[in-house]
Design an enzyme around this catalytic site. Sequence first.
Site, PDB file in Angstrom:
ATOM      1  N   SER A 149     -46.776 -83.576  70.808  1.00 29.30           N
ATOM      2  CA  SER A 149     -46.714 -82.271  71.673  1.00 29.30           C
ATOM      3  C   SER A 149     -48.328 -82.360  72.074  1.00 29.30           C
ATOM      4  O   SER A 149     -49.274 -82.235  71.387  1.00 29.30           O
ATOM      5  CB  SER A 149     -46.475 -81.189  70.613  1.00 29.30           C
ATOM      6  OG  SER A 149     -46.693 -79.947  71.599  1.00 29.30           O
ATOM      7  N   LYS A 157     -44.168 -84.460  74.812  1.00 33.28           N
ATOM      8  CA  LYS A 157     -43.909 -83.032  74.997  1.00 33.28           C
ATOM      9  C   LYS A 157     -45.239 -82.526  75.629  1.00 33.28           C
ATOM     10  O   LYS A 157     -46.124 -82.510  75.243  1.00 33.28           O
ATOM     11  CB  LYS A 157     -43.506 -82.270  73.645  1.00 33.28           C
ATOM     12  CG  LYS A 157     -43.731 -80.841  73.704  1.00 33.28           C
ATOM     13  CD  LYS A 157     -42.984 -80.161  72.657  1.00 33.28           C
ATOM     14  CE  LYS A 157     -43.342 -79.122  72.096  1.00 33.28           C
ATOM     15  NZ  LYS A 157     -42.788 -78.461  70.812  1.00 33.28           N
ATOM     16  N   LYS A 214     -47.004 -78.873  76.975  1.00 33.85           N
ATOM     17  CA  LYS A 214     -46.996 -77.473  77.060  1.00 33.85           C
ATOM     18  C   LYS A 214     -47.000 -76.965  78.682  1.00 33.85           C
ATOM     19  O   LYS A 214     -47.969 -77.532  79.274  1.00 33.85           O
ATOM     20  CB  LYS A 214     -48.171 -77.070  76.463  1.00 33.85           C
ATOM     21  CG  LYS A 214     -48.072 -77.444  74.749  1.00 33.85           C
ATOM     22  CD  LYS A 214     -46.956 -76.547  74.074  1.00 33.85           C
ATOM     23  CE  LYS A 214     -46.718 -76.737  72.810  1.00 33.85           C
ATOM     24  NZ  LYS A 214     -45.774 -75.729  71.993  1.00 33.85           N
ATOM     25  N   ASP A 228     -42.469 -77.372  76.858  1.00 38.63           N
ATOM     26  CA  ASP A 228     -42.368 -76.447  76.232  1.00 38.63           C
ATOM     27  C   ASP A 228     -43.151 -75.234  76.402  1.00 38.63           C
ATOM     28  O   ASP A 228     -44.501 -75.334  76.792  1.00 38.63           O
ATOM     29  CB  ASP A 228     -43.099 -76.732  74.639  1.00 38.63           C
ATOM     30  CG  ASP A 228     -42.646 -75.482  73.657  1.00 38.63           C
ATOM     31  OD1 ASP A 228     -42.216 -74.426  74.075  1.00 38.63           O
ATOM     32  OD2 ASP A 228     -43.100 -75.874  72.358  1.00 38.63           O
ATOM     33  N   GLU A 240     -38.065 -76.169  76.387  1.00 35.34           N
ATOM     34  CA  GLU A 240     -38.106 -75.472  75.121  1.00 35.34           C
ATOM     35  C   GLU A 240     -38.822 -73.867  75.399  1.00 35.34           C
ATOM     36  O   GLU A 240     -39.772 -73.898  76.105  1.00 35.34           O
ATOM     37  CB  GLU A 240     -39.058 -76.320  74.191  1.00 35.34           C
ATOM     38  CG  GLU A 240     -39.069 -75.750  72.663  1.00 35.34           C
ATOM     39  CD  GLU A 240     -39.849 -76.725  71.860  1.00 35.34           C
ATOM     40  OE1 GLU A 240     -40.227 -77.894  72.269  1.00 35.34           O
ATOM     41  OE2 GLU A 240     -40.673 -76.089  70.869  1.00 35.34           O
ATOM     42  N   ASP A 278     -36.755 -72.638  70.056  1.00 32.87           N
ATOM     43  CA  ASP A 278     -37.620 -72.753  69.359  1.00 32.87           C
ATOM     44  C   ASP A 278     -37.726 -71.176  68.408  1.00 32.87           C
ATOM     45  O   ASP A 278     -37.020 -70.723  67.645  1.00 32.87           O
ATOM     46  CB  ASP A 278     -38.915 -73.335  69.670  1.00 32.87           C
ATOM     47  CG  ASP A 278     -39.890 -73.328  68.586  1.00 32.87           C
ATOM     48  OD1 ASP A 278     -39.956 -72.854  67.365  1.00 32.87           O
ATOM     49  OD2 ASP A 278     -41.065 -73.799  68.886  1.00 32.87           O
ATOM     50  N   LYS A 338     -37.697 -75.390  62.323  1.00 33.95           N
ATOM     51  CA  LYS A 338     -39.390 -75.367  61.917  1.00 33.95           C
ATOM     52  C   LYS A 338     -38.945 -74.592  60.456  1.00 33.95           C
ATOM     53  O   LYS A 338     -38.481 -73.449  60.436  1.00 33.95           O
ATOM     54  CB  LYS A 338     -40.050 -74.552  62.470  1.00 33.95           C
ATOM     55  CG  LYS A 338     -40.582 -75.401  63.915  1.00 33.95           C
ATOM     56  CD  LYS A 338     -41.660 -74.359  64.567  1.00 33.95           C
ATOM     57  CE  LYS A 338     -41.975 -75.080  65.824  1.00 33.95           C
ATOM     58  NZ  LYS A 338     -42.677 -74.431  66.824  1.00 33.95           N
ATOM     59  N   GLY A 361     -43.243 -78.597  64.881  1.00 32.11           N
ATOM     60  CA  GLY A 361     -44.357 -78.896  63.976  1.00 32.11           C
ATOM     61  C   GLY A 361     -45.450 -77.415  64.258  1.00 32.11           C
ATOM     62  O   GLY A 361     -45.056 -76.806  65.440  1.00 32.11           O
TER      63      GLY A 361
HETATM   64  O1  SMG Z   1     -47.553 -79.759  65.078  1.00 29.02           O
HETATM   65  O2  SMG Z   1     -47.813 -81.259  66.635  1.00 29.02           O
HETATM   66  C1  SMG Z   1     -47.482 -79.962  66.188  1.00 29.02           C
HETATM   67  C2  SMG Z   1     -47.676 -78.831  67.166  1.00 29.02           C
HETATM   68  C3  SMG Z   1     -46.214 -78.825  67.884  1.00 29.02           C
HETATM   69  O3  SMG Z   1     -46.178 -77.911  70.013  1.00 29.02           O
HETATM   70  C4  SMG Z   1     -46.143 -77.776  68.714  1.00 29.02           C
HETATM   71  N1  SMG Z   1     -45.941 -76.482  68.053  1.00 29.02           N
HETATM   72  O4  SMG Z   1     -44.080 -74.277  70.126  1.00 29.02           O
HETATM   73  O5  SMG Z   1     -43.569 -75.945  69.267  1.00 29.02           O
HETATM   74  C5  SMG Z   1     -44.248 -75.174  69.380  1.00 29.02           C
HETATM   75  C6  SMG Z   1     -45.802 -75.337  68.942  1.00 29.02           C
HETATM   76  C7  SMG Z   1     -46.264 -74.146  68.086  1.00 29.02           C
HETATM   77  C8  SMG Z   1     -47.458 -74.226  67.368  1.00 29.02           C
HETATM   78  S1  SMG Z   1     -48.753 -74.019  68.661  1.00 29.02           S
HETATM   79  C9  SMG Z   1     -50.123 -73.375  67.735  1.00 29.02           C
HETATM   80 MG    MG Z   2     -41.871 -74.742  70.660  1.00 24.82          MG
END
Ligand code: SMG
Ligand code: MG
Length: 387
Positions: free
Chosen positions: A152, A178, A180, A205, A230, A255, A279, A307
């Site tokens: 991500s 992925k 953001k 996401d 997402e 999510d 999660k 994650g």
């Molecule tokens: O653990 O690699 C990881 C981060 C994956 O993008 C990630 N997590 O919304 O899925 C999500 C985000 C939430 C955490 S953002 C601090």
């Molecule tokens: Mg997410």
Amino acid sequence: MSSAALPLTRTLTAAAPVRLSSIEVRLVSLTLVRPFETSFGRTDTRTVPLVRMVADGVEGWGEIVADQEPLYSEETLGTAQHVLADCFIPALLGRPLSSVEDVAATLRRFKGHRMAKAGLELAFMDLAARSRGLSISQAIGGTRDRVPVGVSLGIEKTIDALVEQVLAHVAQGYQRIKLKIKPGWDLEVVRAVREAYPQGLLSVDANTAYTLAHTEHLRQLDAFDLLMIEQPLAHDDMVDHAALQRALRTDICLDESILHARGAAHALALGSCRLINIKIGRVGGYTEALGVHDVCQTHGAPVWCGGMLECGIGRAHNVALASLPNFSLPGDISASKRYWARDVITTPFEVAPDGTVAVPTGPGTGVEIDHAFLDEITVGRRAFTAP
Ligand code: SMG
Ligand code: MG
């Protein structure tokens, strides 16, 4: 949707009923190798509450994924410490607990605070599996010895900087990228990444950054053959997501909106999404994570493991979970070195050139804590003992 038979022999019980003699909550401070920016903010350092349980000479470790501020969800580091100390730990200490489900049942009367509950279930699962000499993967009915993984990638200062990150991670073998996104960092960014990475699995996401008023805008993402979008809309919404899903060709993955198995069933029935990420922290522990997994499998909806920038302890639990059969899409489970210069476990997680991570086979999480390093980064600890 097709339905698939559920597997599984699960051994969520300890070798014998457990009376926890002590539970320790320890805060460790870790700095990311690279700041991680999402639509809601930027993370560079994490203070991570770890949970250690002991019973009859066996210990178990868990991790709590709550953040300093209530940005991803309502929970925070502060609320987690409060409910653990004042409600959850007193309810568990000294009481006979046979299984992870017993932990969940004991805490069920307390509403919410799922990340804090999950930290306890994780530690108990580790302890219970160790007491039987099983890995967690074996205990929960995992069927994979390696799990497919993705990465991500956060918001960068420039599109070029992001494309560079994408290519570097593709070269390391990651099976899915992925990105953001948020208003102002979306179509142009995805277009540039798609040009540089035309064939591979790509998803986005939004972490709740859009509303239904963006429907026409988000429809333009359909052109990029994304694996999924997402959580485009609000964290507590399912109805608008269903309207958006009807308007999009791209699959929506929920999510933040999925807090339990019942919610997963509702979302799939309403058509709010076609995919769900799991999660363990968000849903409150293994008991509910397995429930979400099973609901999705029954509906023919694949899941993947999300994650929360975990350290090695939480990551070990995620890898174990992702070894279940319906985790058929690459998870947000990256190599330890993608997050931390030094992880809290003696053998950091690595991603093989084929984009998979090995599922540990030793008892419990199968990882060993690097105690010297853990002590070095500990910024707080509180121990609770049975009366
Ligand atoms: O653990 O690699 C990881 C981060 C994956 O993008 C990630 N997590 O919304 O899925 C999500 C985000 C939430 C955490 S953002 C601090
Ligand atoms: Mg997410």
